[in-house]
Motif scaffolding. Sequence first.
Motif, PDB file in Angstrom:
ATOM      1  N   ALA A   1       0.802  -1.274  -0.107  1.00  7.61           N
ATOM      2  CA  ALA A   1       0.061  -0.007   0.026  1.00  7.61           C
ATOM      3  C   ALA A   1       0.959   1.263   0.186  1.00  7.61           C
ATOM      4  O   ALA A   1       0.550   2.375  -0.769  1.00  7.61           O
ATOM      5  N   ALA A   2       1.930   1.266   0.649  1.00  7.50           N
ATOM      6  CA  ALA A   2       2.882   2.468   0.703  1.00  7.50           C
ATOM      7  C   ALA A   2       3.367   2.796  -0.564  1.00  7.50           C
ATOM      8  O   ALA A   2       3.629   3.642  -1.208  1.00  7.50           O
ATOM      9  N   VAL A   3       3.822   1.819  -1.496  1.00  3.77           N
ATOM     10  CA  VAL A   3       4.332   1.840  -2.686  1.00  3.77           C
ATOM     11  C   VAL A   3       3.294   2.218  -3.458  1.00  3.77           C
ATOM     12  O   VAL A   3       3.557   3.183  -4.296  1.00  3.77           O
ATOM     13  N   ARG A   4       2.379   1.588  -3.429  1.00  3.54           N
ATOM     14  CA  ARG A   4       1.037   2.049  -4.457  1.00  3.54           C
ATOM     15  C   ARG A   4       0.817   3.497  -4.132  1.00  3.54           C
ATOM     16  O   ARG A   4       0.456   4.404  -5.319  1.00  3.54           O
ATOM     17  N   ASP A   5       0.466   3.841  -3.029  1.00  4.91           N
ATOM     18  CA  ASP A   5       0.389   5.155  -2.703  1.00  4.91           C
ATOM     19  C   ASP A   5       1.288   6.432  -3.208  1.00  4.91           C
ATOM     20  O   ASP A   5       1.107   7.494  -3.810  1.00  4.91           O
ATOM     21  N   HIS A   6       2.631   5.966  -3.089  1.00  5.70           N
ATOM     22  CA  HIS A   6       3.561   6.685  -3.374  1.00  5.70           C
ATOM     23  C   HIS A   6       3.870   6.727  -4.997  1.00  5.70           C
ATOM     24  O   HIS A   6       4.054   8.182  -5.498  1.00  5.70           O
ATOM     25  N   CYS A   7       3.553   5.600  -5.679  1.00  2.21           N
ATOM     26  CA  CYS A   7       3.582   5.570  -7.018  1.00  2.21           C
ATOM     27  C   CYS A   7       2.340   6.291  -7.749  1.00  2.21           C
ATOM     28  O   CYS A   7       2.301   6.519  -8.802  1.00  2.21           O
ATOM     29  N   GLU A   8       1.323   6.484  -6.792  1.00  5.66           N
ATOM     30  CA  GLU A   8       0.136   7.068  -7.479  1.00  5.66           C
ATOM     31  C   GLU A   8      -0.390   6.004  -8.486  1.00  5.66           C
ATOM     32  O   GLU A   8      -0.942   6.407  -9.673  1.00  5.66           O
ATOM     33  N   VAL A   9      -0.529   4.739  -8.211  1.00  2.44           N
ATOM     34  CA  VAL A   9      -1.171   3.959  -9.274  1.00  2.44           C
ATOM     35  C   VAL A   9      -2.216   2.947  -8.523  1.00  2.44           C
ATOM     36  O   VAL A   9      -2.207   2.977  -7.123  1.00  2.44           O
ATOM     37  N   SER A  10      -2.899   2.451  -9.411  1.00  5.73           N
ATOM     38  CA  SER A  10      -3.898   1.320  -8.854  1.00  5.73           C
ATOM     39  C   SER A  10      -3.261   0.005  -8.255  1.00  5.73           C
ATOM     40  O   SER A  10      -2.210  -0.198  -8.591  1.00  5.73           O
ATOM     41  N   ASP A  11      -3.984  -0.609  -7.534  1.00 12.71           N
ATOM     42  CA  ASP A  11      -3.587  -1.744  -6.848  1.00 12.71           C
ATOM     43  C   ASP A  11      -3.066  -2.906  -8.147  1.00 12.71           C
ATOM     44  O   ASP A  11      -2.166  -3.406  -8.036  1.00 12.71           O
ATOM     45  N   SER A  12      -4.197  -2.947  -9.172  1.00 11.50           N
ATOM     46  CA  SER A  12      -3.617  -3.830 -10.411  1.00 11.50           C
ATOM     47  C   SER A  12      -2.509  -3.406 -11.028  1.00 11.50           C
ATOM     48  O   SER A  12      -1.772  -4.249 -11.615  1.00 11.50           O
ATOM     49  N   VAL A  13      -2.283  -2.175 -11.185  1.00  8.91           N
ATOM     50  CA  VAL A  13      -1.016  -1.553 -11.912  1.00  8.91           C
ATOM     51  C   VAL A  13       0.194  -1.894 -11.293  1.00  8.91           C
ATOM     52  O   VAL A  13       1.099  -2.560 -11.911  1.00  8.91           O
ATOM     53  N   LEU A  14      -0.003  -1.931  -9.899  1.00  6.86           N
ATOM     54  CA  LEU A  14       1.304  -2.133  -9.099  1.00  6.86           C
ATOM     55  C   LEU A  14       1.518  -3.531  -9.107  1.00  6.86           C
ATOM     56  O   LEU A  14       2.669  -4.147  -9.184  1.00  6.86           O
ATOM     57  N   SER A  15       0.431  -4.518  -9.015  1.00 14.37           N
ATOM     58  CA  SER A  15       0.575  -5.917  -8.800  1.00 14.37           C
ATOM     59  C   SER A  15       1.128  -6.392 -10.129  1.00 14.37           C
ATOM     60  O   SER A  15       1.858  -7.046 -10.236  1.00 14.37           O
ATOM     61  N   LYS A  16       0.698  -5.840 -11.223  1.00 18.16           N
ATOM     62  CA  LYS A  16       1.127  -6.237 -12.617  1.00 18.16           C
ATOM     63  C   LYS A  16       2.670  -5.815 -12.977  1.00 18.16           C
ATOM     64  O   LYS A  16       3.715  -6.917 -13.404  1.00 18.16           O
ATOM     65  N   ALA A  17       3.071  -4.801 -12.320  1.00 17.46           N
ATOM     66  CA  ALA A  17       4.624  -4.023 -12.429  1.00 17.46           C
ATOM     67  C   ALA A  17       5.515  -5.136 -11.575  1.00 17.46           C
ATOM     68  O   ALA A  17       6.389  -5.482 -12.013  1.00 17.46           O
ATOM     69  N   ALA A  18       4.921  -5.188 -10.158  1.00 15.66           N
ATOM     70  CA  ALA A  18       5.296  -6.218  -9.394  1.00 15.66           C
ATOM     71  C   ALA A  18       5.881  -7.554  -9.844  1.00 15.66           C
ATOM     72  O   ALA A  18       6.788  -8.104  -9.742  1.00 15.66           O
ATOM     73  N   THR A  19       4.856  -8.218 -10.484  1.00 11.02           N
ATOM     74  CA  THR A  19       4.980  -9.347 -11.060  1.00 11.02           C
ATOM     75  C   THR A  19       6.002  -9.637 -12.295  1.00 11.02           C
ATOM     76  O   THR A  19       6.912 -10.359 -12.111  1.00 11.02           O
TER      77      THR A  19
END
Length: 87
Positions: free
Chosen positions: A14-32
Amino acid sequence: MLAFLGACREAEFAAVRDHCEVSDSVLSKAATALEEAGYLVVKKGYVGKRPRTWLAATREGRAALAAHLAELQRLVAAAEAAGAQHT
């Protein structure tokens, strides 16, 4: 994401998501994608009864980020040098 994680040992999803200002799904795909490339470690666990995900840059991820930043700096220096020749 790697720029943010490069400054800390690990961070909660959640901290990374909020800092990067992206949605959960965008962050999840990038993390994968970064995990598959060997640049990121994804760790799942619990805080109390709540599931949590933590992300951490690997040594390879930090090296790739450093190389990317160095290349960007090289490009800026080349552009500045080219601009100085035309003024």
